[in-house]
Scaffold this motif. Structure first.
Motif, PDB file in Angstrom:
ATOM      1  N   ASP A   1      33.521  41.215  31.170  1.00 50.64           N
ATOM      2  CA  ASP A   1      32.453  41.687  32.063  1.00 50.64           C
ATOM      3  C   ASP A   1      33.038  42.685  33.062  1.00 50.64           C
ATOM      4  N   LYS A   2      34.208  42.330  33.601  1.00 52.80           N
ATOM      5  CA  LYS A   2      34.871  43.185  34.596  1.00 52.80           C
ATOM      6  C   LYS A   2      35.244  44.538  33.990  1.00 52.80           C
ATOM      7  N   ILE A   3      35.772  44.519  32.771  1.00 52.75           N
ATOM      8  CA  ILE A   3      36.150  45.771  32.086  1.00 52.75           C
ATOM      9  C   ILE A   3      34.918  46.652  31.914  1.00 52.75           C
ATOM     10  N   LYS A   4      33.811  46.025  31.487  1.00 53.76           N
ATOM     11  CA  LYS A   4      32.565  46.774  31.276  1.00 53.76           C
ATOM     12  C   LYS A   4      32.124  47.455  32.581  1.00 53.76           C
ATOM     13  N   LEU A   5      32.044  46.679  33.673  1.00 49.48           N
ATOM     14  CA  LEU A   5      31.565  47.237  34.944  1.00 49.48           C
ATOM     15  C   LEU A   5      32.508  48.308  35.487  1.00 49.48           C
ATOM     16  N   SER A   6      33.811  48.076  35.302  1.00 53.43           N
ATOM     17  CA  SER A   6      34.811  49.027  35.830  1.00 53.43           C
ATOM     18  C   SER A   6      34.697  50.396  35.178  1.00 53.43           C
ATOM     19  N   SER A   7      34.041  50.464  34.011  1.00 53.29           N
ATOM     20  CA  SER A   7      33.927  51.751  33.309  1.00 53.29           C
ATOM     21  C   SER A   7      32.904  52.672  33.964  1.00 53.29           C
ATOM     22  N   PHE A   8      31.994  52.116  34.800  1.00 57.47           N
ATOM     23  CA  PHE A   8      30.999  52.999  35.421  1.00 57.47           C
ATOM     24  C   PHE A   8      30.724  52.694  36.899  1.00 57.47           C
ATOM     25  N   LEU A   9      31.375  51.639  37.435  1.00 56.22           N
ATOM     26  CA  LEU A   9      31.184  51.315  38.849  1.00 56.22           C
ATOM     27  C   LEU A   9      32.492  51.426  39.622  1.00 56.22           C
ATOM     28  N   ASP A  10      32.396  52.020  40.795  1.00 59.92           N
ATOM     29  CA  ASP A  10      33.513  52.014  41.731  1.00 59.92           C
ATOM     30  C   ASP A  10      33.228  50.857  42.686  1.00 59.92           C
ATOM     31  N   ALA A  11      33.777  49.683  42.368  1.00 59.65           N
ATOM     32  CA  ALA A  11      33.445  48.472  43.131  1.00 59.65           C
ATOM     33  C   ALA A  11      34.569  47.458  43.015  1.00 59.65           C
ATOM     34  N   LEU A  12      34.588  46.541  43.964  1.00 58.08           N
ATOM     35  CA  LEU A  12      35.498  45.399  43.868  1.00 58.08           C
ATOM     36  C   LEU A  12      34.808  44.372  42.979  1.00 58.08           C
ATOM     37  N   ILE A  13      35.410  44.060  41.839  1.00 57.55           N
ATOM     38  CA  ILE A  13      34.796  43.141  40.872  1.00 57.55           C
ATOM     39  C   ILE A  13      35.675  41.900  40.736  1.00 57.55           C
ATOM     40  N   ILE A  14      35.096  40.747  40.999  1.00 55.22           N
ATOM     41  CA  ILE A  14      35.839  39.483  40.977  1.00 55.22           C
ATOM     42  C   ILE A  14      35.332  38.613  39.827  1.00 55.22           C
ATOM     43  N   GLU A  15      36.264  38.060  39.046  1.00 56.22           N
ATOM     44  CA  GLU A  15      35.875  37.146  37.959  1.00 56.22           C
ATOM     45  C   GLU A  15      35.909  35.702  38.457  1.00 56.22           C
ATOM     46  N   THR A  16      34.983  34.892  37.961  1.00 59.65           N
ATOM     47  CA  THR A  16      35.022  33.454  38.284  1.00 59.65           C
ATOM     48  C   THR A  16      35.915  32.707  37.295  1.00 59.65           C
ATOM     49  N   ASP A  17      36.327  33.392  36.203  1.00 55.44           N
ATOM     50  CA  ASP A  17      37.034  32.716  35.101  1.00 55.44           C
ATOM     51  C   ASP A  17      36.179  31.552  34.586  1.00 55.44           C
ATOM     52  N   GLY A  18      34.903  31.855  34.367  1.00 55.23           N
ATOM     53  CA  GLY A  18      34.000  30.820  33.861  1.00 55.23           C
ATOM     54  C   GLY A  18      33.885  29.668  34.847  1.00 55.23           C
ATOM     55  N   PHE A  19      33.930  28.450  34.304  1.00 54.43           N
ATOM     56  CA  PHE A  19      33.754  27.249  35.138  1.00 54.43           C
ATOM     57  C   PHE A  19      34.974  26.938  36.005  1.00 54.43           C
ATOM     58  N   ARG A  20      36.050  27.689  35.863  1.00 53.09           N
ATOM     59  CA  ARG A  20      37.252  27.419  36.669  1.00 53.09           C
ATOM     60  C   ARG A  20      36.983  27.547  38.163  1.00 53.09           C
ATOM     61  N   ILE A  21      35.970  28.355  38.499  1.00 49.88           N
ATOM     62  CA  ILE A  21      35.634  28.560  39.915  1.00 49.88           C
ATOM     63  C   ILE A  21      35.279  27.233  40.588  1.00 49.88           C
ATOM     64  N   PHE A  22      34.792  26.257  39.815  1.00 49.78           N
ATOM     65  CA  PHE A  22      34.397  24.965  40.393  1.00 49.78           C
ATOM     66  C   PHE A  22      35.590  24.250  41.034  1.00 49.78           C
ATOM     67  N   LYS A  23      36.805  24.550  40.535  1.00 45.60           N
ATOM     68  CA  LYS A  23      38.006  23.860  41.057  1.00 45.60           C
ATOM     69  C   LYS A  23      38.946  24.784  41.816  1.00 45.60           C
ATOM     70  N   ASP A  24      38.649  26.084  41.785  1.00 39.13           N
ATOM     71  CA  ASP A  24      39.575  27.060  42.381  1.00 39.13           C
ATOM     72  C   ASP A  24      39.224  27.272  43.866  1.00 39.13           C
ATOM     73  N   LYS A  25      39.830  26.451  44.728  1.00 33.38           N
ATOM     74  CA  LYS A  25      39.506  26.509  46.169  1.00 33.38           C
ATOM     75  C   LYS A  25      39.911  27.841  46.795  1.00 33.38           C
ATOM     76  N   GLU A  26      41.060  28.379  46.337  1.00 30.21           N
ATOM     77  CA  GLU A  26      41.538  29.640  46.914  1.00 30.21           C
ATOM     78  C   GLU A  26      40.584  30.792  46.611  1.00 30.21           C
ATOM     79  N   LYS A  27      40.125  30.848  45.349  1.00 29.54           N
ATOM     80  CA  LYS A  27      39.198  31.925  44.986  1.00 29.54           C
ATOM     81  C   LYS A  27      37.871  31.760  45.723  1.00 29.54           C
ATOM     82  N   MET A  28      37.419  30.512  45.879  1.00 32.31           N
ATOM     83  CA  MET A  28      36.171  30.265  46.598  1.00 32.31           C
ATOM     84  C   MET A  28      36.298  30.728  48.051  1.00 32.31           C
ATOM     85  N   ALA A  29      37.465  30.450  48.666  1.00 30.08           N
ATOM     86  CA  ALA A  29      37.706  30.871  50.053  1.00 30.08           C
ATOM     87  C   ALA A  29      37.657  32.394  50.142  1.00 30.08           C
TER      88      ALA A  29
END
Length: 202
Positions: free
Chosen positions: A15-43
């Motif tokens: 998804d990030k690769i796709k968006l990066s091809s036409f958007l100048d933006a900060l794009i963050i991946e959740t890594d699927g369901f990993r976001i549920f346990k990733d406290k640092e990324k949530m912060a």
């Protein structure tokens, strides 16, 4: 390249690769369901939401909505914009088979569809701000229009979602916010009265 001020949250690297091809933006991946346990990324997401705002752009399947709902429950609503891609069926080129629900994810839909989803969410445009003064569509309006809380309401809601090219998993509680970004209250009344088409006397 189209510049987007807010940070955009997607599910995975393709998804990030796709968006990066036409958007100048900060794009963050959740890594699927990993976001549920990733406290640092949530912060980090909370901090980005506070400082520049977040746009959530997940797939339109049930897994995408699970991630979207988790983020929505963890970050103040006023710091989030929701971009929804419609239910488009097919298979991404890199995959051997379609997803479980058969829907294309963010990586598989056309660029124009993503840009339209961002526009509808109010990203990069002030038109939603200009409409802010008008009467808002509320949950009560959905109920009165037969779109929630009554017999056959979920089928009526599904019909409306299809007509507006919105994903079927969009809940009744999320719908007013989305509708307010797409149309005025008067447009909503017109649209729902067309859907009802009462016959005989009322």
């Amino acid at each position: 390249m189209i510049h987007v001020k807010e940070a955009i949250v997607v599910e995975g690297k393709y998804d990030k690769i796709k968006l990066s091809s036409f958007l100048d933006a900060l794009i963050i991946e959740t890594d699927g369901f990993r976001i549920f346990k990733d406290k640092e990324k949530m912060a980090m997401l909370r901090k980005l939401a506070r400082t520049r705002g977040l746009v959530i752009l997940t797939d339109s399947d049930s897994a995408g909505f699970l991630i979207r709902n988790y983020l929505t429950g963890s970050i103040p609503a006023e710091q989030i914009k929701h971009a929804y891609i419609p239910d488009l069926f097919g298979k991404e080129k890199r995959k051997a088979a379609p997803s479980k629900e058969g829907k294309l994810g963010v990586e598989g839909v056309p660029v124009e569809t993503i840009l339209e989803a961002l526009r509808r969410a109010g990203v990069g445009t002030e038109e939603q701000e200009e409409n802010a003064g008008g009467r808002k569509i509320t949950k009560t309006d959905l109920y009165l229009a037969g779109l929630s809380g009554g017999p056959g309401s979920s089928e009526k809601r599904r019909k409306l979602l299809r007509r507006l090219n919105l994903p079927e998993h969009l809940s009744a509680s999320s719908l007013p916010g989305v509708l307010n970004s797409l149309m005025s209250y008067e447009d909503f009344v017109r649209l729902t009265s067309e859907e009802s088409e009462p016959s005989g006397q009322g």
